[in-house]
Design an enzyme around this catalytic site. Structure first.
Site, PDB file in Angstrom:
ATOM      1  N   ASP A  54       0.758  -1.158   0.085  1.00  0.00           N
ATOM      2  CA  ASP A  54       0.214   0.055   0.037  1.00  0.00           C
ATOM      3  C   ASP A  54       0.664   1.104   0.026  1.00  0.00           C
ATOM      4  OD1 ASP A  54      -2.146  -1.865   0.262  1.00  0.00           O
ATOM      5  OD2 ASP A  54      -2.959  -0.886   1.991  1.00  0.00           O
ATOM      6  N   ASP A  55       0.315   2.359  -0.476  1.00  0.00           N
ATOM      7  CA  ASP A  55       0.846   3.854  -0.370  1.00  0.00           C
ATOM      8  C   ASP A  55       1.672   4.319  -1.262  1.00  0.00           C
ATOM      9  OD1 ASP A  55      -0.913   3.585   1.986  1.00  0.00           O
ATOM     10  OD2 ASP A  55       0.409   3.939   3.528  1.00  0.00           O
ATOM     11  N   HIS A 105      -6.125   2.993  -3.782  1.00  0.00           N
ATOM     12  CA  HIS A 105      -5.921   3.146  -2.440  1.00  0.00           C
ATOM     13  C   HIS A 105      -6.080   4.736  -2.158  1.00  0.00           C
ATOM     14  CE1 HIS A 105      -4.703   2.021   1.379  1.00  0.00           C
ATOM     15  NE2 HIS A 105      -3.559   2.735   1.797  1.00  0.00           N
ATOM     16  N   HIS A 109      -5.000   9.390   0.180  1.00  0.00           N
ATOM     17  CA  HIS A 109      -4.970   8.745   1.557  1.00  0.00           C
ATOM     18  C   HIS A 109      -5.804   9.274   2.649  1.00  0.00           C
ATOM     19  CE1 HIS A 109      -3.301   6.026   4.504  1.00  0.00           C
ATOM     20  NE2 HIS A 109      -2.777   5.274   3.474  1.00  0.00           N
ATOM     21  N   HIS A 196       3.647  -2.142   3.072  1.00  0.00           N
ATOM     22  CA  HIS A 196       3.817  -0.816   2.420  1.00  0.00           C
ATOM     23  C   HIS A 196       5.079  -0.607   1.871  1.00  0.00           C
ATOM     24  CE1 HIS A 196       0.932  -0.460   5.815  1.00  0.00           C
ATOM     25  NE2 HIS A 196       0.403   0.457   4.716  1.00  0.00           N
TER      26      HIS A 196
HETATM   27 ZN    ZN Z   1      -2.484   3.369   3.284  1.00  0.00          ZN
END
Ligand code: ZN
Length: 231
Positions: A54-55, A105, A109, A196
């Site tokens: 993620d991210d 995502h 954020h 991540h």
């Molecule tokens: Zn995230």
């Protein structure tokens, strides 16, 4: 088999039928998925897990991460942030070219659960558009930041929300050994692992997790393989 599990199988079947029937139409799907709905669909007997990152994309880490995944012949799923995708389109293209899945995502954020429905949908739509402009494909999968979404969110987009089963909180501990130990303790067949791709420690942990689980006979798959593997 629990009623929830049965319901999830039927939801998946209904989704497949709807997607085929809908053709070019966009339909609403509000569907949370984790390993509970996946294990029952596995028929091969092969132990499978999905790595998710993620991210990103991250200018510091994503390229090296992709290199290490390629060396290990592993496909993963990347839930990217729209504004970062816009800033680093080459990394998004490379993720796609390497055969990984790209998911949404949100654009900045944010916690989609506390936004107005209009703003939450805008976060999702904007990110889908950015990814489409780079890859030529709309993402099928959504992971809301913090796993926080809202009931009856109808953005008129055909997407499936994907959660996770194993969370070593890698962004917090930023320690390779701790991340590896937590994952190796908790992981089981059919799990989705949350990591991540903005931290060296997470990347190095991912490589060690892959090496150790592959030695135990696990195969690494993208989330779509687990979700759509019907009995
Ligand atoms: Zn995230």
């Amino acid at each position: 088999m629990s009623r929830i599990r049965k319901a999830l199988i039927w939801m998946n079947l209904a989704l497949a039928v709807l997607v085929i029937a809908a053709g070019a139409c966009r339909i609403r799907v509000n569907h949370l998925v984790n390993a509970e709905s996946m294990n029952i669909k596995k028929t091969s007997g092969i132990k499978e897990v999905a790595l998710t990152f993620d991210d990103g994309p991250s200018p510091e880490c994503t390229k090296d991460l992709l290199e290490g995944l390629k060396e290990r012949n592993v496909k993963a799923t990347f839930f990217v942030i729209g504004e970062k995708a816009e800033a680093y389109p080459d990394l998004i293209k490379k993720i796609q070219d390497d055969g990984h899945i790209i998911g949404n995502h949100s654009y900045t954020h944010v916690n989609l659960g506390i936004l107005s429905k209009k703003d939450a949908c805008e976060q999702i739509r904007k990110t889908n558009d950015v990814i489409y402009q780079i890859t030529g494909e709309y993402p099928q999968f959504l992971r809301s930041p913090f796993g926080s979404t809202q009931k009856n969110l109808d953005c008129q987009m055909n997407m499936i929300e994907v959660l996770w089963d194993v969370d070593p909180r890698d962004w917090e501990v930023q320690n390779k050994e701790k991340v590896v130990n937590k994952v190796m303790t908790d992981v089981k067949d059919g799990d989705i692992i949350l990591l991540h791709d903005g931290y060296d420690s997470s990347m190095l942990a991912a490589f060690e997790i892959i090496d150790r689980l592959q030695a135990q006979g696990y195969e690494f798959v993208t989330v779509d393989k687990l979700i759509f593997e019907l009995p």
